[in-house]
Design an enzyme around this catalytic site. Structure first.
Site, PDB file in Angstrom:
ATOM      1  CB  SER A  45      40.148  34.514  46.351  1.00  0.00           C
ATOM      2  OG  SER A  45      41.308  34.219  47.101  1.00  0.00           O
ATOM      3  CD  GLU A  46      43.022  35.851  43.633  1.00  0.00           C
ATOM      4  OE1 GLU A  46      42.376  36.733  43.037  1.00  0.00           O
ATOM      5  OE2 GLU A  46      42.951  35.686  44.859  1.00  0.00           O
ATOM      6  CB  THR A  47      44.206  28.421  41.338  1.00  0.00           C
ATOM      7  OG1 THR A  47      43.090  27.974  42.107  1.00  0.00           O
ATOM      8  CG2 THR A  47      45.132  27.244  41.081  1.00  0.00           C
TER       9      THR A  47
END
Length: 286
Positions: A45-47
């Site tokens: 979902s996020e890096t």
């Protein structure tokens, strides 16, 4: 070029629970397209991308860092679990001994400190405004079907639509929801909404005493369901604090992975506390 990278499960003390984020430690800024390429490759979902702000300091000794967050689709302005994951890497893997870490972000300066086994993030509080639910009939139908709705609110700062189900709905009703991503995208294409947060009142009198439950769907930024969402709780904390008359709240985001958040309102800010587990460490070779 070699980039140290970690995967971290945030808002949990157990592996394979909470919300996974990738954290990259950068010696220098990257070309813009490379951020998105790495985030798409990680497919979480996020890096998060951490950069040193002082050339004389490193990730072990520095107290201030640049921080950016990318979904597989685009850059976002605020992300809680990837901030928690970034602090976990610095405290637990790099042995950073500073009492407080400061991250310079698109949402201003965010501070994180350790408290026992938890990490505490100082985030802006984002109060939503009550809406006429009839303006959102299409997205509400796609999201919750015929379930009874107590209230609909919108947060302009975060572009999150908050839907509170009637108190007759319990946690099991929330966990049984399965909105179709394509239906959500078709029901809202104006760009005004980037995330849909569905919430119900908790059961504070039964252990462990959650004040409210939630789930978060964000297909508009390439995330069908975000397992545990710190940024959503900047909105949820403002909403439920007012409704329950409490400054300290215990929340549970009941996605399939699930995660727990401790919240404390402090003026126009909110402390969001949670644990984190570092699962993987490696090197990106580019």
């Amino acid at each position: 070029m070699e980039i140290p990278i970690y995967t971290v499960d945030a808002f949990t003390n157990l592996p394979f629970k909470g919300n996974p984020a990738a954290v990259c430690l950068l010696e220098n800024e990257l070309k813009e397209e490379l951020y998105l390429n790495i985030a798409a490759e990680m497919n979480l979902s996020e890096t998060a991308f951490l950069t040193k702000l002082q050339p004389t300091e490193d990730f072990c000794s520095g107290a201030r860092f640049g921080l950016r967050w990318f979904t597989p689709k685009n850059e976002i302005t605020l992300c809680g679990h990837a901030t928690l994951a970034s602090a976990a890497v610095l405290f637990y893997k790099k042995g950073n001994t500073n009492p407080v870490l400061a991250f310079e972000t698109l949402s201003g300066q965010l501070l994180v400190h350790q408290r026992g086994d938890s990490l505490v993030m100082d985030f802006p509080l984002n109060k939503p405004e009550v809406q006429d639910r009839n303006k959102y009939n299409d997205i509400l139908k796609a999201a919750v079907g015929d379930l009874p709705i107590q209230e609909v609110c919108y947060c302009k700062t975060t572009k999150k639509l908050l839907v509170r189900l009637l108190d007759t709905c319990d946690r099991s009703v929330l966990t049984s929801l399965s909105p179709v991503t394509d239906a959500l995208l078709k029901s809202e294409d104006s760009g005004r909404i980037k995330s849909l947060v569905i919430t119900v009142k908790g059961a504070p009198n039964t252990q462990p005493g959650y004040d409210f439950y939630s789930r978060n769907f964000a297909p508009w930024v390439g995330v069908p369901e975000d397992p545990v969402t710190g940024s959503a709780h900047t909105v949820l904390a403002a909403y439920w604090s007012e409704k329950l008359g409490k400054k300290k709240l215990l929340a549970y985001q009941c996605s399939r992975r699930g995660g727990e958040l401790e919240l404390e309102l402090k003026g126009d800010r909110v402390d969001i506390a949670g644990r984190a587990v570092i699962l993987l460490q490696g090197i990106l070779k580019l």
